[in-house]
Design an enzyme around this catalytic site. Structure first.
Site, PDB file in Angstrom:
ATOM      1  N   SER A  24      39.260  43.764  42.770  1.00  0.00           N
ATOM      2  CA  SER A  24      40.228  42.783  43.259  1.00  0.00           C
ATOM      3  C   SER A  24      41.139  43.398  44.313  1.00  0.00           C
ATOM      4  CB  SER A  24      41.080  42.305  42.073  1.00  0.00           C
ATOM      5  OG  SER A  24      42.186  41.553  42.540  1.00  0.00           O
ATOM      6  N   TYR A  32      46.697  44.510  34.462  1.00  0.00           N
ATOM      7  CA  TYR A  32      45.436  43.940  34.972  1.00  0.00           C
ATOM      8  C   TYR A  32      45.016  44.694  36.240  1.00  0.00           C
ATOM      9  CZ  TYR A  32      42.482  41.106  37.941  1.00  0.00           C
ATOM     10  OH  TYR A  32      41.492  40.697  38.803  1.00  0.00           O
ATOM     11  N   LYS A  54      41.681  47.455  37.141  1.00  0.00           N
ATOM     12  CA  LYS A  54      40.735  47.394  38.264  1.00  0.00           C
ATOM     13  C   LYS A  54      40.731  48.731  39.007  1.00  0.00           C
ATOM     14  CE  LYS A  54      39.176  43.309  37.616  1.00  0.00           C
ATOM     15  NZ  LYS A  54      37.791  43.165  37.105  1.00  0.00           N
TER      16      LYS A  54
HETATM   17  C1  WQD Z   1      48.568  32.543  44.851  1.00  0.00           C
HETATM   18  C2  WQD Z   1      49.892  32.141  45.493  1.00  0.00           C
HETATM   19  C3  WQD Z   1      51.793  32.373  44.056  1.00  0.00           C
HETATM   20  C4  WQD Z   1      50.714  29.256  41.199  1.00  0.00           C
HETATM   21  C5  WQD Z   1      45.828  36.520  41.268  1.00  0.00           C
HETATM   22  C6  WQD Z   1      45.376  37.907  40.874  1.00  0.00           C
HETATM   23  C7  WQD Z   1      44.078  38.227  41.557  1.00  0.00           C
HETATM   24  C8  WQD Z   1      43.078  37.172  41.203  1.00  0.00           C
HETATM   25  C9  WQD Z   1      43.588  35.806  41.677  1.00  0.00           C
HETATM   26  C10 WQD Z   1      41.766  37.504  39.231  1.00  0.00           C
HETATM   27  C11 WQD Z   1      51.030  33.101  45.145  1.00  0.00           C
HETATM   28  C12 WQD Z   1      51.569  30.904  44.439  1.00  0.00           C
HETATM   29  C13 WQD Z   1      50.692  30.135  42.267  1.00  0.00           C
HETATM   30  C14 WQD Z   1      51.694  28.230  41.164  1.00  0.00           C
HETATM   31  C15 WQD Z   1      52.556  28.991  43.268  1.00  0.00           C
HETATM   32  N1  WQD Z   1      42.888  37.146  39.786  1.00  0.00           N
HETATM   33  N2  WQD Z   1      51.593  29.995  43.276  1.00  0.00           N
HETATM   34  N3  WQD Z   1      52.591  28.135  42.208  1.00  0.00           N
HETATM   35  O1  WQD Z   1      48.571  35.916  42.355  1.00  0.00           O
HETATM   36  O2  WQD Z   1      47.419  35.876  44.636  1.00  0.00           O
HETATM   37  O3  WQD Z   1      46.117  36.513  42.638  1.00  0.00           O
HETATM   38  O4  WQD Z   1      44.827  35.569  40.991  1.00  0.00           O
HETATM   39  O5  WQD Z   1      40.732  37.888  39.690  1.00  0.00           O
HETATM   40  O6  WQD Z   1      43.622  39.481  41.111  1.00  0.00           O
HETATM   41  O7  WQD Z   1      46.338  38.842  41.299  1.00  0.00           O
HETATM   42  O8  WQD Z   1      46.799  34.163  42.911  1.00  0.00           O
HETATM   43  O9  WQD Z   1      46.667  31.731  42.632  1.00  0.00           O
HETATM   44  O10 WQD Z   1      48.190  33.058  41.086  1.00  0.00           O
HETATM   45  O11 WQD Z   1      48.839  32.752  43.464  1.00  0.00           O
HETATM   46  O12 WQD Z   1      53.401  28.890  44.196  1.00  0.00           O
HETATM   47  O13 WQD Z   1      51.775  27.389  40.207  1.00  0.00           O
HETATM   48  O14 WQD Z   1      50.281  30.860  44.990  1.00  0.00           O
HETATM   49  O15 WQD Z   1      53.178  32.671  44.088  1.00  0.00           O
HETATM   50  O16 WQD Z   1      51.866  33.216  46.272  1.00  0.00           O
HETATM   51  P1  WQD Z   1      47.356  35.656  43.173  1.00  0.00           P
HETATM   52  P2  WQD Z   1      47.609  32.872  42.442  1.00  0.00           P
END
Ligand code: WQD
Length: 339
Positions: A126, A151, A155
């Protein structure tokens, strides 16, 4: 055709990868403990490829079961290892679950490789390993920073375990694929993302809000130093990501790899802000999304998107589908789930 083991093969990325492997004629055997997926996904895969993959319900934390599996399947020629716990927030509250489930299981599998006909191993990693990179877009040579969550640490540790094992076992050929943000669903609508409980990730929360399962999307902060104040990520269609796994596997099977341990970033190379993702959703769905600006989320990096040069030029892969394609497929999938 070569027999490939896909661990976590009933999960979101795993299931889409099984479809692409079968489309290329590979025989697939899936291991999954169903802790974060459903046996119905096997039906979905079969509906697409008309060929049911072999499946064994097995918890990779049970070392003796792992050993027995590999004795039975000594004809495996490649492994794509997805099985792991993957919720960043959950890992902060339950680190030992993550270290056991993500690290012990990797070790048990690597320990069994010696008995196999061919040793080709692809690891699901990741972009989390980079933390907040100093330079954007992010190259594979960017420094791996101290992980911000257990997490992310699993990785980083996983990659090091594989790299060290490759150093002392020249017969083992491995690739770590560092995903950015996988989203979307297969065009057939037979498989897609199945978040359990309240989705942590942005896109399933958007589609569940639009369909009425969630009240309102909270946008976690609009005071970041980005063009619209919201965080930037590289959202890659899960089918593009799945296809990259088949290309990486074929690279190993044909021994076209430059060294017996390689790392590739898998993204589109384009960053999109949270509000741009919301706009894309509204554009492709015709729905007005109910959202509010909320506080920042602990641990979020400001921006992360891939430098795709190595994947494009060395792996010979590039993403083909757009953010709108991915959001359209995610919305169609959500509507199908509702029925
Ligand atoms: C994306 C953006 C949030 C939810 C994580 C893991 C990564 C992979 C994918 C596993 C961010 C914003 C989110 C919400 C929001 N996981 N957001 N409101 O954190 O980039 O990556 O998930 O394989 O390893 O780190 O993904 O989709 O959680 O967030 O504003 O209800 O959306 O702040 O900026 P992230 P995400």
């Amino acid at each position: 055709m070569a027999k490939i083991l896909v661990t976590g093969g009933l999960g979101f990325i795993g299931s889409h990868t099984v479809v692409e492997l079968q489309n290329k004629g590979f025989d697939v055997v899936i291991i999954d403990n169903l802790s974060n997926s459903s046996i119905n996904v096997l039906e979905g895969i079969t509906a697409i490829t008309k060929k049911e993959p072999e499946f064994e319900k097995l918890d990779l934390r049970e070392k003796s079961k792992v050993q027995a599996f590999f004795k039975k399947h000594a004809d495996i020629e490649g492994i794509i290892h997805f099985a792991a716990s993957k919720a960043v927030g959950e890992s902060v509250g339950n680190p030992l679950l993550y270290y056991e489930n993500n690290i012990n299981t990797l070790i048990y599998i690597l320990q069994e490789l010696k008995g196999l006909k061919l040793l080709n191993f692809i690891f699901s990693s990741s972009c989390t390993v980079y933390g907040q990179a100093d330079t954007l877009p992010i190259k594979e040579s960017a420094p791996v920073k101290p992980a911000e969550s257990p997490y992310g640490n699993t990785k980083q540790i996983g990659e090091k375990i594989i790299k060290d094992t490759c150093k002392v076992n020249e017969d083992l050929n491995a690739i770590s694929l560092r995903y950015f943000n996988p989203i979307g669903a297969h065009e057939s609508m037979h498989i897609g993302e199945l978040p359990i409980g309240v989705p942590q990730n942005l896109v399933p929360f958007i589609t569940q809000t639009a369909i009425g399962i969630r009240e309102q999307l909270s946008v976690y902060g609009d005071d970041y130093p980005t063009q619209d104040g919201t965080c930037i990520r590289d959202y890659i269609h899960v089918v593009d990501l799945a296809k990259a796994h088949v290309i990486a596997l074929e690279r190993l099977l044909s021994r076209s790899n430059d060294s017996n341990y390689e790392v590739f970033n898998l993204g589109t190379g384009t960053g999109s802000s949270v509000l741009e993702v919301v706009k894309s959703f509204e554009r492709v769905s015709g729905e007005k999304l109910n959202y509010k600006i909320a506080d920042r989320r602990e641990g979020d990096v400001i921006a992360a998107y891939a430098d795709t040069e190595k994947a494009n030029n060395v792996l010979g892969w590039t993403s083909k589908l757009s953010l709108d394609d991915a959001m359209r497929s995610a919305w169609n999938w959500q509507k199908k789930l509702k029925n």
